[in-house]
Design a protein around this motif. Structure first.
Motif, short mmCIF file in Angstrom:
data_model
loop_
_atom_site.label_atom_id
_atom_site.label_comp_id
_atom_site.label_asym_id
_atom_site.label_seq_id
_atom_site.Cartn_x
_atom_site.Cartn_y
_atom_site.Cartn_z
N PRO A 150 93.12 -35.82 -49.11
CA PRO A 150 94.35 -36.56 -49.42
C PRO A 150 94.39 -37.14 -50.83
O PRO A 150 95.44 -37.12 -51.47
CB PRO A 150 94.38 -37.67 -48.37
CG PRO A 150 92.99 -37.80 -47.89
CD PRO A 150 92.36 -36.45 -48.05
N ILE A 151 93.28 -37.64 -51.34
CA ILE A 151 93.27 -38.25 -52.67
C ILE A 151 93.53 -37.18 -53.73
O ILE A 151 94.31 -37.39 -54.67
CB ILE A 151 91.92 -38.97 -52.93
CG1 ILE A 151 91.66 -40.04 -51.88
CG2 ILE A 151 91.90 -39.55 -54.34
CD1 ILE A 151 92.68 -41.15 -51.83
N GLU A 152 92.91 -36.04 -53.59
CA GLU A 152 93.13 -34.95 -54.54
C GLU A 152 94.57 -34.45 -54.47
O GLU A 152 95.18 -34.13 -55.49
CB GLU A 152 92.16 -33.80 -54.25
CG GLU A 152 92.24 -32.68 -55.26
CD GLU A 152 91.23 -31.58 -54.98
OE1 GLU A 152 91.49 -30.44 -55.39
OE2 GLU A 152 90.20 -31.87 -54.34
N HIS A 153 95.11 -34.41 -53.28
CA HIS A 153 96.50 -33.97 -53.11
C HIS A 153 97.45 -34.93 -53.82
O HIS A 153 98.39 -34.50 -54.50
CB HIS A 153 96.84 -33.87 -51.62
CG HIS A 153 98.15 -33.25 -51.34
ND1 HIS A 153 98.43 -31.93 -51.61
CD2 HIS A 153 99.29 -33.76 -50.81
CE1 HIS A 153 99.67 -31.66 -51.26
NE2 HIS A 153 100.22 -32.75 -50.78
N LEU A 154 97.24 -36.22 -53.68
CA LEU A 154 98.07 -37.21 -54.37
C LEU A 154 97.88 -37.15 -55.88
O LEU A 154 98.85 -37.32 -56.64
CB LEU A 154 97.75 -38.62 -53.87
CG LEU A 154 98.39 -39.01 -52.55
CD1 LEU A 154 97.91 -40.39 -52.13
CD2 LEU A 154 99.89 -39.00 -52.64
N SER A 155 96.67 -36.93 -56.33
CA SER A 155 96.42 -36.88 -57.77
C SER A 155 97.04 -35.64 -58.42
O SER A 155 97.31 -35.64 -59.62
CB SER A 155 94.94 -36.96 -58.06
OG SER A 155 94.28 -35.84 -57.57
N ASN A 156 97.28 -34.59 -57.65
CA ASN A 156 97.91 -33.38 -58.18
C ASN A 156 99.44 -33.44 -58.14
O ASN A 156 100.10 -32.51 -58.60
CB ASN A 156 97.45 -32.15 -57.40
CG ASN A 156 96.02 -31.78 -57.72
OD1 ASN A 156 95.53 -32.08 -58.80
ND2 ASN A 156 95.35 -31.14 -56.79
N LEU A 157 100.00 -34.51 -57.62
CA LEU A 157 101.46 -34.64 -57.51
C LEU A 157 102.18 -34.53 -58.85
O LEU A 157 103.22 -33.88 -58.92
CB LEU A 157 101.81 -35.94 -56.80
CG LEU A 157 103.26 -36.12 -56.37
CD1 LEU A 157 103.67 -35.00 -55.41
CD2 LEU A 157 103.44 -37.46 -55.70
N PRO A 158 101.67 -35.10 -59.95
CA PRO A 158 102.38 -34.95 -61.23
C PRO A 158 102.50 -33.51 -61.71
O PRO A 158 103.36 -33.18 -62.52
CB PRO A 158 101.55 -35.78 -62.21
CG PRO A 158 100.83 -36.76 -61.37
CD PRO A 158 100.58 -36.06 -60.07
N HIS A 159 101.65 -32.62 -61.20
CA HIS A 159 101.67 -31.22 -61.62
C HIS A 159 102.39 -30.33 -60.62
O HIS A 159 102.35 -29.10 -60.76
CB HIS A 159 100.24 -30.72 -61.82
CG HIS A 159 99.43 -31.59 -62.72
ND1 HIS A 159 99.68 -31.69 -64.07
CD2 HIS A 159 98.41 -32.44 -62.46
CE1 HIS A 159 98.84 -32.55 -64.60
NE2 HIS A 159 98.05 -33.02 -63.64
N ALA A 160 103.03 -30.93 -59.65
CA ALA A 160 103.71 -30.14 -58.61
C ALA A 160 104.95 -29.47 -59.19
O ALA A 160 105.62 -30.02 -60.06
CB ALA A 160 104.11 -31.04 -57.44
N GLY A 161 105.25 -28.31 -58.69
CA GLY A 161 106.41 -27.58 -59.17
C GLY A 161 107.25 -27.06 -58.02
O GLY A 161 107.69 -25.93 -58.04
N ALA A 162 107.48 -27.88 -57.04
CA ALA A 162 108.18 -27.45 -55.83
C ALA A 162 109.65 -27.16 -56.13
O ALA A 162 110.44 -28.08 -56.37
CB ALA A 162 108.07 -28.53 -54.75
N TYR A 163 110.00 -25.89 -56.14
CA TYR A 163 111.37 -25.43 -56.33
C TYR A 163 111.99 -25.98 -57.62
O TYR A 163 113.18 -26.22 -57.68
CB TYR A 163 112.24 -25.79 -55.13
CG TYR A 163 111.70 -25.23 -53.84
CD1 TYR A 163 111.79 -23.88 -53.57
CD2 TYR A 163 111.09 -26.06 -52.91
CE1 TYR A 163 111.28 -23.36 -52.39
CE2 TYR A 163 110.58 -25.54 -51.73
CZ TYR A 163 110.69 -24.19 -51.48
OH TYR A 163 110.19 -23.68 -50.32
N GLY A 164 111.19 -26.21 -58.62
CA GLY A 164 111.68 -26.70 -59.90
C GLY A 164 112.01 -28.18 -59.93
O GLY A 164 112.50 -28.69 -60.93
N VAL A 165 111.76 -28.90 -58.84
CA VAL A 165 112.07 -30.32 -58.78
C VAL A 165 110.94 -31.14 -59.39
O VAL A 165 111.18 -32.20 -59.96
CB VAL A 165 112.33 -30.77 -57.32
CG1 VAL A 165 112.70 -32.23 -57.26
CG2 VAL A 165 113.42 -29.93 -56.70
N GLY A 166 109.72 -30.68 -59.30
CA GLY A 166 108.60 -31.37 -59.91
C GLY A 166 107.99 -32.44 -59.03
O GLY A 166 108.04 -32.37 -57.80
#
Length: 73
Positions: free
Chosen positions: A28-44
């Motif tokens: 979970p911590i790694e998943h939250l830390s990767n949130l700024p790099h998310a690219g879900a359907y161009g929404v970010g």
């Protein structure tokens, strides 16, 4: 207001755990830390909020219509 906030939080939790259950239970911590790099359907990185509000509005429409008819009678 309090009831609607609870509904939004439940929608958020259901969507989050429904889509990312493996990530939340394994790292979970790694998943939250990767949130700024998310690219879900161009929404970010704001995609959890966008999708939660979209589903909330979809759920709110029938509730609002039912509430309107309930008040008239």
């Amino acid at each position: 207001m309090k009831k609607e906030l609870i509904v939004v939080l439940v929608v958020f939790l259901v969507l989050t755990l429904g889509m990312h259950h493996k990530e939340w239970f394994s790292m979970p911590i790694e998943h939250l830390s990767n949130l700024p790099h998310a690219g879900a359907y161009g929404v970010g990185f704001i995609h959890p909020v966008v999708f939660t509000l979209a589903v909330y509005l979809i759920l709110w429409i029938p509730r609002g219509i039912a509430k309107a008819f309930k008040k008239k009678s």
